[in-house]
Enzyme design. Structure first.
Site, PDB file in Angstrom:
ATOM      1  N   LYS A 269       0.841  -1.199   0.000  1.00 15.21           N
ATOM      2  CA  LYS A 269       0.000   0.000   0.000  1.00 15.21           C
ATOM      3  C   LYS A 269       0.878   1.251   0.000  1.00 15.21           C
ATOM      4  O   LYS A 269       1.992   1.206   0.514  1.00 15.21           O
ATOM      5  CB  LYS A 269      -0.855   0.035   1.271  1.00 15.21           C
ATOM      6  CG  LYS A 269      -2.015  -0.918   1.310  1.00 15.21           C
ATOM      7  CD  LYS A 269      -2.806  -0.739   2.605  1.00 15.21           C
ATOM      8  CE  LYS A 269      -3.945  -1.739   2.710  1.00 15.21           C
ATOM      9  NZ  LYS A 269      -4.983  -1.551   1.682  1.00 15.21           N
ATOM     10  N   ARG A 343     -10.510 -11.414   1.744  1.00 18.39           N
ATOM     11  CA  ARG A 343     -11.422 -12.416   1.182  1.00 18.39           C
ATOM     12  C   ARG A 343     -10.826 -13.825   1.261  1.00 18.39           C
ATOM     13  O   ARG A 343     -11.558 -14.805   1.347  1.00 18.39           O
ATOM     14  CB  ARG A 343     -11.787 -12.021  -0.264  1.00 18.39           C
ATOM     15  CG  ARG A 343     -10.627 -11.980  -1.216  1.00 18.39           C
ATOM     16  CD  ARG A 343     -10.934 -11.173  -2.491  1.00 18.39           C
ATOM     17  NE  ARG A 343     -10.910  -9.727  -2.236  1.00 18.39           N
ATOM     18  CZ  ARG A 343     -11.244  -8.812  -3.141  1.00 18.39           C
ATOM     19  NH1 ARG A 343     -11.651  -9.177  -4.353  1.00 18.39           N
ATOM     20  NH2 ARG A 343     -11.190  -7.524  -2.846  1.00 18.39           N
TER      21      ARG A 343
HETATM   22  N1  BES Z   1      -8.233  -3.676   4.353  1.00 14.66           N
HETATM   23  C1  BES Z   1      -8.328  -3.271   2.992  1.00 14.66           C
HETATM   24  C2  BES Z   1      -9.610  -2.485   2.713  1.00 14.66           C
HETATM   25  C3  BES Z   1      -9.712  -1.123   3.321  1.00 14.66           C
HETATM   26  C4  BES Z   1      -9.099  -0.035   2.746  1.00 14.66           C
HETATM   27  C5  BES Z   1     -10.470  -0.931   4.452  1.00 14.66           C
HETATM   28  C6  BES Z   1      -9.225   1.222   3.304  1.00 14.66           C
HETATM   29  C7  BES Z   1     -10.603   0.324   5.017  1.00 14.66           C
HETATM   30  C8  BES Z   1      -9.976   1.404   4.439  1.00 14.66           C
HETATM   31  C9  BES Z   1      -8.324  -4.494   2.085  1.00 14.66           C
HETATM   32  O1  BES Z   1      -7.550  -5.556   2.507  1.00 14.66           O
HETATM   33  C10 BES Z   1      -7.787  -4.047   0.767  1.00 14.66           C
HETATM   34  O2  BES Z   1      -6.667  -3.652   0.736  1.00 14.66           O
HETATM   35  N2  BES Z   1      -8.597  -4.121  -0.269  1.00 14.66           N
HETATM   36  C11 BES Z   1      -8.191  -3.704  -1.570  1.00 14.66           C
HETATM   37  C12 BES Z   1      -8.753  -4.674  -2.588  1.00 14.66           C
HETATM   38  C13 BES Z   1      -8.233  -4.476  -3.974  1.00 14.66           C
HETATM   39  C14 BES Z   1      -6.742  -4.764  -4.034  1.00 14.66           C
HETATM   40  C15 BES Z   1      -8.972  -5.380  -4.916  1.00 14.66           C
HETATM   41  C16 BES Z   1      -8.758  -2.296  -1.800  1.00 14.66           C
HETATM   42  O3  BES Z   1      -9.862  -2.005  -1.348  1.00 14.66           O
HETATM   43  O4  BES Z   1      -8.056  -1.490  -2.396  1.00 14.66           O
HETATM   44 MG    MG Z   2      -5.545  -5.420   1.907  1.00 14.95          MG
END
Ligand code: BES
Ligand code: MG
Ligand code: ZN
Length: 492
Positions: A269, A343
């Site tokens: 990230k 997931r």
């Molecule tokens: N934990 C994150 C989702 C999230 C992001 C929750 C910001 C709260 C605030 C999750 O694991 C994630 O990173 N999801 C990705 C999925 C994508 C790579 C398909 C996302 O939402 O960007």
């Molecule tokens: Mg994630």
């Protein structure tokens, strides 16, 4: 903090501060009755100024004329907009005010004929008080001021005492979820969460099972194992059982994502706000709060809580984009983004819950997608379900508790969006299209026909920039979902 019900007449109540509500454009506080001429006219004067607008508070010094040292009048806003949530929120403001004044006790009047029914009013006052006085100061030398005790002045104090006790248990469940969720990632690894669950199970007589890294590998939890392999903090699967229903009665299974820190892994990230990914364990913490309260309420049902917990880190041992893994269900998943980790661990936990317990319904909470915040913002969580009856029941609990939900659709077109060329599924959808639903579609593959409701709490699990200010949701984790699902479970 002690909370008790009393049927003392407000005008006779000896208290540091006597609190009553007033509706907008009314010239009389509700249920205060005749106090004393001089005081009554001061009250009228101050109501003229605040007009009973929602959250407006005025305080009248009684100068020894009445048994109460001060009288506080709080505006509830217009009658047609009054709800338990307004009452919960305004009570939160009162409680914070009383605490800042350094008072040891406050009394709140809930009159007969109040526009909201007595039990709901009492619960809202208890929740508003307990949830608004919460602060996470475990790591600060300077702790917040001591919480004042509360007396609720009602007509039937015997029934009220029971309602208070239950609302206290529900609120404590929420606070437990917050306290755990607010722990920083260096102080809360999957094994810390497992110890927290273990000690809860001892205190509350829950059955508790923890699967270690090796057991997870051996039992073929391919999702949890893959995501967990990059961190030296080993993954755990935490299982709590409350068996107070009839023997053989199918349980409700509640699953919660607990990524103790989500860096994104190899698909790292960006740095901005990455610290907030300590809240990626909020789904699991909600499950802990629910199990604590379910056991204290002694609900006569069977409930199982399942918490897959990992830390998602980049390292030489991490899983990678391109990997193909085999989930607990036996289905394979192509990894295209290691940041779509929730997931994978949830799919394993859901499949295990169904195989092991044949539940009558399975419900999950997860901070699953940023897309959910794009779609619904920070005040409403996403709901996806394969069973409309279950979805409607949860929506009705959502209305009662004001933990808001909005249902999103799911159908075969969305299921098609996660088809992979080289495996049974891929762990991302098609670009940014319907990100919350494609994540849910991945989970749908793990639950088949079991009635299932998934709640994406990415936007609501902690107070964020666009979160609406509520006094009973101070900074940090909210404990979203605890009050909601307890309401649902209590209707069973
Ligand atoms: N934990 C994150 C989702 C999230 C992001 C929750 C910001 C709260 C605030 C999750 O694991 C994630 O990173 N999801 C990705 C999925 C994508 C790579 C398909 C996302 O939402 O960007
Ligand atoms: Mg994630
Ligand atoms: Zn995550």
């Amino acid at each position: 903090m002690k909370i008790k019900a009393e049927s003392t007449k407000p005008s006779n109540k000896k208290t540091p501060i006597l609190c009553a509500f007033v509706l907008e454009n009314s010239n009389e506080p509700l249920g205060l009755g005749k106090i004393h001429e001089k005081i009554n006219s001061s009250i009228k004067e101050s109501i003229k100024e605040t007009k009973g607008k929602v959250g407006e508070i005025s305080i009248i010094q009684t100068l020894g004329i009445t048994p109460a040292n001060k009288i506080l009048i709080a505006g509830l806003g217009p009658k047609n907009k009054l709800s338990t949530d307004v009452l919960r929120n305004v009570t939160g403001k009162i409680a914070q005010k009383v605490r800042s004044l350094g008072l040891s006790e406050f009394s709140i009047v809930i009159p007969i004929g109040f526009p909201i029914d007595s039990d709901s009013s009492i619960s809202a006052v208890v929740e508003g008080t307990m949830l608004s006085l919460y602060s996470f100061d475990k790591f600060k030398k300077e702790k917040s001021e001591k919480s004042p005790d509360l007396s609720i002045l009602v007509s039937n104090s015997q029934n009220a005492q029971k309602v208070i006790l239950q609302a206290q248990i529900v609120s404590e469940g929420t606070l437990f979820a917050r306290d755990t969720a607010n722990l920083p990632p260096n102080e809360c690894s999957p094994s810390t969460l497992a110890s927290i669950a273990k000690s809860l199970s001892f205190k509350n007589k829950l059955k508790c099972k923890i699967f270690s890294k090796n057991e997870l590998k051996q039992k073929k939890f391919g999702g949890i194992s893959a995501v967990g392999q990059g961190s030296k903090n080993e993954p755990k699967l935490i299982i709590l059982e409350h068996n107070k229903g009839r023997r053989g009665d199918k349980p409700v299974v509640i699953v919660g994502k607990a990524v103790t820190f989500d860096t994104g892994g190899i698909s790292l990230k960006p740095g901005d706000k990455m610290d907030e990914m300590k809240f990626d364990k909020c789904g699991g913490c909600t499950v802990l709060g629910i199990m604590k309260a379910v056991s204290e309420l002694k609900l006569p049902i069977n409930v199982v809580g399942i918490i897959p917990s990992v830390e998602n880190m980049p390292s030489g041992e991490s899983y990678r984009p391109g990997d193909i893994i085999r989930l607990y269900s036996g289905k394979t998943a192509e990894i295209l983004n290691t940041d779509a980790e929730g997931r994978l661990i949830l799919a394993d936990a859901l499949s295990y819950g169904i195989k092991q317990y044949s539940p009558k319904s399975i419900i999950d909470f997860a901070t699953l997608t940023g897309a959910c915040i794009v779609a619904l913002g920070n005040n409403i969580a996403g709901l996806v379900s394969n069973d409309q009856k279950l979805a409607e029941k949860i929506k009705s609990s959502s209305e009662k508790t004001s933990e808001e939900l909005w249902q999103l659709p799911i159908n075969d077109d969305y299921m098609d969006m996660i088809k992979s060329n080289v495996a049974d599924m891929k762990n991302v959808g098609m670009g940014r299209a319907a990100g919350t639903i494609t994540a849910a579609a991945f989970l749908a593959n793990a639950v088949d026909n079991t009635p299932w409701a998934h709640m994406d709490i990415a936007g609501t699990a902690w107070a964020q920039d666009a979160t609406k200010k509520k006094f009973y949701n101070p900074k940090g984790a909210t404990g979203f979902g605890v009050r909601l699902i307890l309401d649902y479970l209590r209707t069973l």
